[in-house]
Design a protein around this motif. Structure first.
Motif, PDB file in Angstrom:
ATOM      1  N   ALA A   1       0.844  -1.192   0.000  1.00 23.69           N
ATOM      2  CA  ALA A   1       0.000   0.000   0.000  1.00 23.69           C
ATOM      3  C   ALA A   1       0.885   1.249   0.000  1.00 23.69           C
ATOM      4  CB  ALA A   1      -0.922   0.000   1.214  1.00 23.69           C
ATOM      5  N   LEU A   2       0.389   2.320  -0.617  1.00 21.42           N
ATOM      6  CA  LEU A   2       1.165   3.555  -0.700  1.00 21.42           C
ATOM      7  C   LEU A   2       1.168   4.315   0.614  1.00 21.42           C
ATOM      8  CD1 LEU A   2       0.035   4.815  -4.232  1.00 21.42           C
ATOM      9  CD2 LEU A   2       2.135   3.581  -3.625  1.00 21.42           C
ATOM     10  N   VAL A   3       0.050   4.270   1.351  1.00 19.57           N
ATOM     11  CA  VAL A   3      -0.049   5.007   2.605  1.00 19.57           C
ATOM     12  C   VAL A   3      -0.595   4.078   3.676  1.00 19.57           C
ATOM     13  CG1 VAL A   3      -0.379   7.241   1.495  1.00 19.57           C
ATOM     14  CG2 VAL A   3      -2.359   5.825   2.019  1.00 19.57           C
ATOM     15  N   GLY A   4      -0.506   4.524   4.909  1.00 23.42           N
ATOM     16  CA  GLY A   4      -1.049   3.774   6.026  1.00 23.42           C
ATOM     17  C   GLY A   4      -1.233   4.696   7.210  1.00 23.42           C
ATOM     18  N   ALA A   5      -1.339   4.118   8.386  1.00 13.25           N
ATOM     19  CA  ALA A   5      -1.418   4.907   9.609  1.00 13.25           C
ATOM     20  C   ALA A   5       0.000   5.238  10.041  1.00 13.25           C
ATOM     21  CB  ALA A   5      -2.145   4.112  10.691  1.00 13.25           C
ATOM     22  N   GLN A   6       0.343   6.521  10.043  1.00 16.15           N
ATOM     23  CA  GLN A   6       1.726   6.920  10.292  1.00 16.15           C
ATOM     24  C   GLN A   6       1.809   7.909  11.427  1.00 16.15           C
ATOM     25  OE1 GLN A   6       3.893   8.097   6.849  1.00 16.15           O
ATOM     26  NE2 GLN A   6       5.609   8.972   7.973  1.00 16.15           N
ATOM     27  N   ASP A   7       2.816   7.687  12.314  1.00 18.76           N
ATOM     28  CA  ASP A   7       3.124   8.606  13.402  1.00 18.76           C
ATOM     29  C   ASP A   7       1.904   8.848  14.293  1.00 18.76           C
ATOM     30  OD1 ASP A   7       5.017  10.058  14.768  1.00 18.76           O
ATOM     31  OD2 ASP A   7       4.486  11.944  13.784  1.00 18.76           O
ATOM     32  N   VAL A   8       1.240   7.742  14.685  1.00 17.11           N
ATOM     33  CA  VAL A   8       0.042   7.831  15.518  1.00 17.11           C
ATOM     34  C   VAL A   8       0.430   7.634  16.971  1.00 17.11           C
ATOM     35  CG1 VAL A   8      -2.207   6.813  16.019  1.00 17.11           C
ATOM     36  CG2 VAL A   8      -1.383   6.937  13.652  1.00 17.11           C
ATOM     37  N   SER A   9       0.043   8.572  17.810  1.00 18.57           N
ATOM     38  CA  SER A   9       0.286   8.487  19.248  1.00 18.57           C
ATOM     39  C   SER A   9      -1.009   8.788  19.976  1.00 18.57           C
ATOM     40  CB  SER A   9       1.380   9.464  19.694  1.00 18.57           C
ATOM     41  OG  SER A   9       2.622   9.142  19.080  1.00 18.57           O
ATOM     42  N   VAL A  10      -1.385   7.909  20.891  1.00 18.88           N
ATOM     43  CA  VAL A  10      -2.618   8.102  21.643  1.00 18.88           C
ATOM     44  C   VAL A  10      -2.580   7.199  22.864  1.00 18.88           C
ATOM     45  CG1 VAL A  10      -3.897   6.328  20.391  1.00 18.88           C
ATOM     46  CG2 VAL A  10      -5.144   8.208  21.453  1.00 18.88           C
ATOM     47  N   ILE A  11      -3.293   7.609  23.906  1.00 16.31           N
ATOM     48  CA  ILE A  11      -3.427   6.807  25.126  1.00 16.31           C
ATOM     49  C   ILE A  11      -4.896   6.458  25.294  1.00 16.31           C
ATOM     50  CG2 ILE A  11      -3.144   6.759  27.631  1.00 16.31           C
ATOM     51  CD1 ILE A  11      -0.848   8.712  27.337  1.00 16.31           C
ATOM     52  N   ILE A  12      -5.188   5.175  25.455  1.00 15.38           N
ATOM     53  CA  ILE A  12      -6.569   4.685  25.558  1.00 15.38           C
ATOM     54  C   ILE A  12      -6.738   4.043  26.920  1.00 15.38           C
ATOM     55  CG2 ILE A  12      -8.356   3.343  24.379  1.00 15.38           C
ATOM     56  CD1 ILE A  12      -6.218   3.058  22.065  1.00 15.38           C
ATOM     57  N   THR A  13      -7.786   4.422  27.620  1.00 16.32           N
ATOM     58  CA  THR A  13      -8.021   3.902  28.968  1.00 16.32           C
ATOM     59  C   THR A  13      -9.345   3.165  29.036  1.00 16.32           C
ATOM     60  OG1 THR A  13      -9.041   5.995  29.637  1.00 16.32           O
ATOM     61  CG2 THR A  13      -6.665   5.736  30.035  1.00 16.32           C
ATOM     62  N   SER A  14      -9.455   2.277  29.996  1.00 14.23           N
ATOM     63  CA  SER A  14     -10.691   1.517  30.193  1.00 14.23           C
ATOM     64  C   SER A  14     -11.843   2.460  30.493  1.00 14.23           C
ATOM     65  CB  SER A  14     -10.524   0.535  31.367  1.00 14.23           C
ATOM     66  OG  SER A  14      -9.520  -0.416  31.097  1.00 14.23           O
ATOM     67  N   GLY A  15     -12.975   2.175  29.875  1.00 16.05           N
ATOM     68  CA  GLY A  15     -14.184   2.956  30.149  1.00 16.05           C
ATOM     69  C   GLY A  15     -14.336   4.180  29.288  1.00 16.05           C
ATOM     70  N   THR A  16     -13.293   4.594  28.577  1.00 13.66           N
ATOM     71  CA  THR A  16     -13.387   5.766  27.701  1.00 13.66           C
ATOM     72  C   THR A  16     -13.164   5.318  26.265  1.00 13.66           C
ATOM     73  OG1 THR A  16     -12.513   7.209  29.437  1.00 13.66           O
ATOM     74  CG2 THR A  16     -12.481   8.048  27.180  1.00 13.66           C
ATOM     75  N   PRO A  17     -14.227   5.238  25.482  1.00 13.40           N
ATOM     76  CA  PRO A  17     -14.072   4.765  24.093  1.00 13.40           C
ATOM     77  C   PRO A  17     -13.189   5.718  23.292  1.00 13.40           C
ATOM     78  CG  PRO A  17     -16.383   4.749  24.762  1.00 13.40           C
ATOM     79  CD  PRO A  17     -15.641   5.517  25.815  1.00 13.40           C
ATOM     80  N   LEU A  18     -12.434   5.121  22.364  1.00 14.63           N
ATOM     81  CA  LEU A  18     -11.649   5.908  21.410  1.00 14.63           C
ATOM     82  C   LEU A  18     -12.361   5.857  20.074  1.00 14.63           C
ATOM     83  CD1 LEU A  18      -9.055   7.444  20.554  1.00 14.63           C
ATOM     84  CD2 LEU A  18      -8.106   5.201  19.927  1.00 14.63           C
ATOM     85  N   ILE A  19     -12.693   7.011  19.535  1.00 14.05           N
ATOM     86  CA  ILE A  19     -13.343   7.110  18.233  1.00 14.05           C
ATOM     87  C   ILE A  19     -12.300   7.599  17.225  1.00 14.05           C
ATOM     88  CG2 ILE A  19     -15.290   8.034  16.942  1.00 14.05           C
ATOM     89  CD1 ILE A  19     -16.052   6.357  19.392  1.00 14.05           C
ATOM     90  N   ILE A  20     -12.104   6.835  16.175  1.00 14.71           N
ATOM     91  CA  ILE A  20     -11.117   7.182  15.148  1.00 14.71           C
ATOM     92  C   ILE A  20     -11.863   7.671  13.914  1.00 14.71           C
ATOM     93  CG2 ILE A  20      -9.197   6.366  13.736  1.00 14.71           C
ATOM     94  CD1 ILE A  20      -8.702   4.193  15.786  1.00 14.71           C
TER      95      ILE A  20
END
Length: 606
Positions: A405-424
């Motif tokens: 593939a030419l592109v992808g998910a690059q330089d992604v930084s995030v902190i995910i905790t229990s009980g708090t959904p992460l929406i992308i």
């Protein structure tokens, strides 16, 4: 392989495995051709015995019938012989051989078919179980190297040629030729030199297909490679055939396929010519044997021309029986030349399967073998148990993309905790689904680090505690209940109904006359795309999982149903991790938002 890591056998969702086991797998072949006899060796022995009885019966029936007809005719011509000739015994033997021929053929087919089905079942289970024990990254790489799952099935099916078209016919053919040679040696009173000539011709009749089988190994491998390349050259333009036809580019885009097709036809034509040559050569050798027999009898008859007891020197019915035996045995030996590629096909299939199942892990190839990496490998071998309390997942400068593939998910930084959904969220093609695939273990982590409670994400023993709803759904041609129970095999009907209610399918189910027994069709053809997605989601919600990865779970849903589904999903994951890719925007409550924009991201809180 399945995109839903939690919807199948537990070992399908295992992310890490013993390093020592992987090293052993990479060194030792996963499969040998001789292993094919192990599942049903007793059945194969019975099949070979019945096949041998059948081969002997058809040749003996032809020989004795010819002897009986000619002997009876001679007995009728000679007044004395007509009173001495026993008609009953040969007739009884002919009847017995006819019955043996029919019964042995039927029995041989029945036993060999059962043995083949048992073999294919064992092979498929063995290979799929072996494949499923690989980490999902290796499964994906292996399947791409083998060029899709049907290639794996095709190679497994080809393996039965080793027994059906190599071992069995060669074993039976060699024994039958040996028995015929012994009969000729004891029955015909001919010159020893001519006997040795007949033995040589019989040996050459076996040597010709043996040589062809040896030479056909490389040819079979080449045919398989070109055939697969031809198929791949056609699949690519077929995927966009409508657009190519509209833009009048079909002929241009299929030029490579036509080239491969012409090459394959040329190879198949060469194979057919060799096949015909081997078959013709075998027939000529047997006919040459017939000529030697007739020549020997002629010489013997001429030597006894002035002997009134010539019938005591050579028996015309016996000579006819030998001639018919040499002609009839071709039915057993000629197929050895016809199927000269069978061994090559089996070897090629075995090598491709072993290459598929002994795929080396790419993790060590992506990073140097530093002390830290060795320590991480040792942790991976331990299969860390998942934390029982709160969990915190950290993505630090992560980079992942689909191979080629030419592109992808690059330089992604995030902190995910229990009980708090992460929406992308993000534009199409920015790597949202790729990020989920990496977390699910379907793609390799190329750069960066993913941790869970300060330990590497992929070092944990996830088993069935990681649920993944991808864009490609696995809906099988089974009932609704059977599809749902892939997520929890022992789920009761009440649990199935509760899961369907969570995804807003209760009213739809009530309208189905067959209820939970409603067939869904292949790939969910009997339901809409939105219903199929909700059924797959309900399958995930049947049991609690510490991590849920959902890719566009609300696609095709109206606002009311979307809110209902989101409420139940969030409620179920209130103490665990929930990561959702969705382009829908509405009041989702307190969530963490990760927005990807062409390799640029922002990290906010809703």
């Amino acid at each position: 392989m399945s995109k839903h890591t939690s919807q199948h056998q537990p070992n399908h969702t295992a992310i890490t495995h013993s390093v020592d086991n992987q090293a052993a797998d990479s060194r030792d072949p996963a499969f040998r051709l001789r292993d094919m006899f192990k599942p049903s060796f007793d059945l194969w022995v019975i099949s070979w015995l019945l096949g041998l009885i059948f081969a002997i019966s058809i040749i003996a029936l032809l020989m004795i019938s010819g002897w009986f007809i000619s002997a009876a005719a001679l007995a009728g011509m000679l007044a004395v012989g007509s009173h001495a000739f026993n008609y009953m015994m040969p007739a009884g033997i002919i009847r017995m051989l006819a019955i043996a021929r029919t019964a042995s053929r039927y029995g041989e087919l029945m036993v060999s078919h059962n043995a083949v089905f048992d073999l294919l079942k064992t092979l498929r289970l063995r290979f799929f179980e072996r494949l499923s024990t690989l980490p999902l990254v290796q499964q994906r790489n292996a399947l791409h190297a083998s060029q899709y799952m049907h290639r794996l099935v095709n190679d497994i099916d080809r393996l039965d040629e080793f027994i059906l078209r190599v071992v069995s016919p060669w074993l039976i053919g060699t024994i039958v030729v040996t028995l015929l040679a012994l009969f000729i040696g004891f029955a015909l009173p001919i010159d020893p030199t001519l006997k040795r000539m007949i033995y040589g011709l019989l040996a050459l009749a076996l040597l010709v297909p043996l040589l062809g089988t040896y030479l056909g190994i490389q040819q079979a491998r080449q045919l398989a490679e070109v055939s697969e390349a031809r198929r791949q050259k056609l699949l690519a333009p077929l995927a966009i055939i409508t657009q190519l036809l509209l833009w009048q580019q079909w002929r241009a885009q299929t030029a490579d396929y036509i080239e491969q097709d012409n090459l394959l036809q040329d190879l198949e034509w060469r194979a057919q010519k060799r096949r015909s040559a081997y078959m013709l050569g075998i027939q000529w050798l047997f006919y040459a044997g017939v000529l030697v027999v007739l020549f020997a009898i002629t010489q013997l008859s001429q030597g006894a021309a002035f002997d009134s007891s010539i019938m005591h020197v050579v028996s015309v019915p016996l000579v006819l029986a030998v001639v018919l035996g040499l002609i009839g045995i071709q039915e057993i030996i000629v197929p050895l030349g016809q199927h000269y590629l069978a061994l090559g096909n089996s070897i090629a299939a075995k090598q491709r399967l072993n290459a598929l199942l002994t795929t080396h892990s790419t993790a060590t190839e992506r990073s140097p073998k530093t002390k830290d990496n060795i320590e991480k490998s040792e942790l991976a071998a331990a299969d860390l148990p998942l934390p029982t309390g709160e969990m915190t997942a950290t993505l630090d400068r992560v980079y992942a993309k689909i191979p080629k593939a030419l592109v992808g998910a690059q330089d992604v930084s995030v902190i995910i905790t229990s009980g708090t959904p992460l929406i992308i969220r993000g534009a199409s093609g920015c790597g949202k689904s790729t990020l989920l695939q990496m977390l699910a273990g379907e793609l390799s982590l190329l750069k960066g680090e993913v941790t869970l409670n300060d330990a590497a994400w992929h070092d944990y023993d996830w088993r069935d505690q990681l649920g993944y709803l991808g864009q490609q759904l696995d809906i099988f041609d089974q009932s609704l209940a059977a599809n749902l129970r892939l997520g929890k095999p022992n789920a009761s009907d009440a649990e199935l109904l509760a899961a369907l209610d969570k995804v807003g399918l209760s009213k739809w189910l009530q309208a189905q006359p067959q209820g939970l027994a409603t067939p869904l069709g292949e790939y969910g053809a009997a339901v809409s795309g939105g219903q199929a997605r909700r059924i797959a989601l309900a399958r995930l919600l049947l049991k609690p999982r510490r991590v849920l990865l959902l890719d566009e779970p609300f696609a095709g849903l109206d606002a009311q149903t979307r809110a209902q589904v989101w409420h139940h999903v969030r409620e179920q994951q209130k103490n665990d991790l929930l990561i959702v890719v969705s382009h829908h925007e509405w009041d989702m409550g307190h969530c963490q938002l990760l927005t990807l924009k062409e390799q640029v991201f922002t990290n906010d809180t809703l």
